[in-house]
Design a protein around this motif. Structure first.
Motif, PDB file in Angstrom:
ATOM      1  N   ALA A  67       0.832  -1.202   0.000  1.00  0.00           N
ATOM      2  CA  ALA A  67       0.000   0.000   0.000  1.00  0.00           C
ATOM      3  C   ALA A  67       0.868   1.253   0.000  1.00  0.00           C
ATOM      4  O   ALA A  67       0.458   2.312  -0.484  1.00  0.00           O
ATOM      5  N   ASN A  68       2.067   1.124   0.586  1.00  0.00           N
ATOM      6  CA  ASN A  68       3.088   2.166   0.497  1.00  0.00           C
ATOM      7  C   ASN A  68       4.275   1.596  -0.268  1.00  0.00           C
ATOM      8  O   ASN A  68       4.509   0.392  -0.248  1.00  0.00           O
ATOM      9  N   ARG A  91       1.726   2.029 -10.921  1.00  0.00           N
ATOM     10  CA  ARG A  91       1.495   2.453  -9.536  1.00  0.00           C
ATOM     11  C   ARG A  91       0.328   1.703  -8.918  1.00  0.00           C
ATOM     12  O   ARG A  91      -0.794   1.758  -9.401  1.00  0.00           O
ATOM     13  N   CYS A  93       0.389   1.729  -5.260  1.00  0.00           N
ATOM     14  CA  CYS A  93       0.448   2.228  -3.884  1.00  0.00           C
ATOM     15  C   CYS A  93      -0.299   3.565  -3.764  1.00  0.00           C
ATOM     16  O   CYS A  93      -0.530   4.258  -4.749  1.00  0.00           O
ATOM     17  N   SER A  94      -0.652   3.894  -2.519  1.00  0.00           N
ATOM     18  CA  SER A  94      -1.296   5.182  -2.258  1.00  0.00           C
ATOM     19  C   SER A  94      -0.295   6.236  -1.825  1.00  0.00           C
ATOM     20  O   SER A  94      -0.629   7.417  -1.757  1.00  0.00           O
ATOM     21  N   SER A  95       0.938   5.804  -1.532  1.00  0.00           N
ATOM     22  CA  SER A  95       1.973   6.766  -1.144  1.00  0.00           C
ATOM     23  C   SER A  95       3.354   6.157  -1.301  1.00  0.00           C
ATOM     24  O   SER A  95       3.509   4.929  -1.342  1.00  0.00           O
ATOM     25  N   GLY A 172     -12.943   4.210  -1.083  1.00  0.00           N
ATOM     26  CA  GLY A 172     -12.447   3.041  -1.813  1.00  0.00           C
ATOM     27  C   GLY A 172     -13.154   1.775  -1.409  1.00  0.00           C
ATOM     28  O   GLY A 172     -14.158   1.392  -2.012  1.00  0.00           O
ATOM     29  N   LEU A 281       2.116  11.640  -1.656  1.00  0.00           N
ATOM     30  CA  LEU A 281       0.741  11.156  -1.494  1.00  0.00           C
ATOM     31  C   LEU A 281      -0.011  11.224  -2.813  1.00  0.00           C
ATOM     32  O   LEU A 281       0.052  12.236  -3.525  1.00  0.00           O
TER      33      LEU A 281
END
Length: 282
Positions: A67-68, A91, A93-95, A172, A281
């Motif tokens: 997720a990161n 991509r 990931c969220s960050s 989400g 982010l």
């Protein structure tokens, strides 16, 4: 054995080598180390892949891709290799979060294909302490959150996350993953709060990542109606006391450089700056 410079997705059999890399910087790497110690390197359990960079057949750098996206002990050459892999996979990931210098290099390489970011926080001081403050009395009303208090603590966690990150963690998937994470922290005794006489959260914080060598406080939040009343420093001292007594000998956190009140509070409790993180982010 790999006898060249190369990157690959690590397998469960690479666990010892990965832990040796993570152990080189136990404070900086606390988040990834805690995940790997709990889940190993199986992507399904880990919640993402672990990419490894080898030089002369030896594993020297890592990148957690879940997720990161998080760099670990990444050399400039490793960062370039991880950027190539990230571009190919796209991509997910969220960050992107990690030590400021290599993370800035990674973002420069990824921004043309992954950008624009929703926000870039280029300098987030990393702060640590290994002792209790002499002049701040821990708040005696800050305690571990009980499992039957999930419905009370969750709205405070959501408010903190939304205020800090700029988007709701309930977006989400309807918040299923986030609620599971809050429940995990409560269930493991790493969620702390002070409640008012009506049972509402006044102050809260969690020990989000924990290893035997270091742990990381996160999610520090004071309810808006209670701000400016001096709750933060005694509350942090109380969480710090739990952390040092029950979890690890070194406690860390990272904070936005523009959050002057928070940085002042952490310094009062005895935290000192030892480096910087960076967050991108999406």
């Amino acid at each position: 054995m790999l006898t060249q410079t190369t990157s690959r997705v690590l397998q469960p059999s690479d666990l010892d080598a990965a832990l040796a890399v993570l152990d080189r910087e136990p404070v900086v790497n606390a988040f990834v180390t805690s995940r790997v110690q709990a889940a190993g390197l199986d992507p399904w359990r880990l919640g993402g892949e672990m990419w490894g960079w080898y030089e002369d057949g030896k594993l020297t750098s890592l990148c957690y891709a879940g997720a990161n996206l998080v760099l670990v002990c990444a050399t400039p050459q490793a960062v370039r290799a991880f950027a190539d892999r990230a571009r190919r996979t796209g991509r997910r990931c969220s960050s992107i979060v990690g030590p400021a210098e290599p993370t800035a290099q990674l973002w420069r390489l990824l921004e043309p294909s992954w950008g624009p970011a929703r926000e870039v926080r280029a300098h987030q001081p990393l702060m640590v302490t290994d002792r209790m403050p002499d002049d701040i009395r821990p708040d005696p009303y800050v305690r571990r959150v009980r499992k039957d208090e999930m419905e009370t603590i969750l709205p405070a966690c959501v408010a903190m996350f939304t205020e800090e990150v700029g988007v709701s963690p309930l977006a989400g998937d309807g918040g299923l993953i986030y609620q599971a994470r809050v429940a995990e922290l409560v269930g493991s005794g790493r969620s702390f709060a002070r409640f008012d006489e009506h049972g509402k959260v006044m102050f809260k914080a969690e020990i989000g990542a924990a290893t035997s060598k270091a742990c990381q406080i996160q999610g520090v939040w004071v309810a808006p109606e209670y701000r400016g009343q001096g709750l933060a420093a005694p509350g942090m001292a109380a969480v710090l006391r739990y952390a040092l007594a029950d979890v690890a000998p070194v406690v860390s956190l990272y904070v936005n450089d523009f959050n002057t009140p928070a940085r002042r509070t952490y310094r009062r409790v005895g935290f000192r700056e030892v480096g910087a993180f960076m967050s991108v982010l999406f």
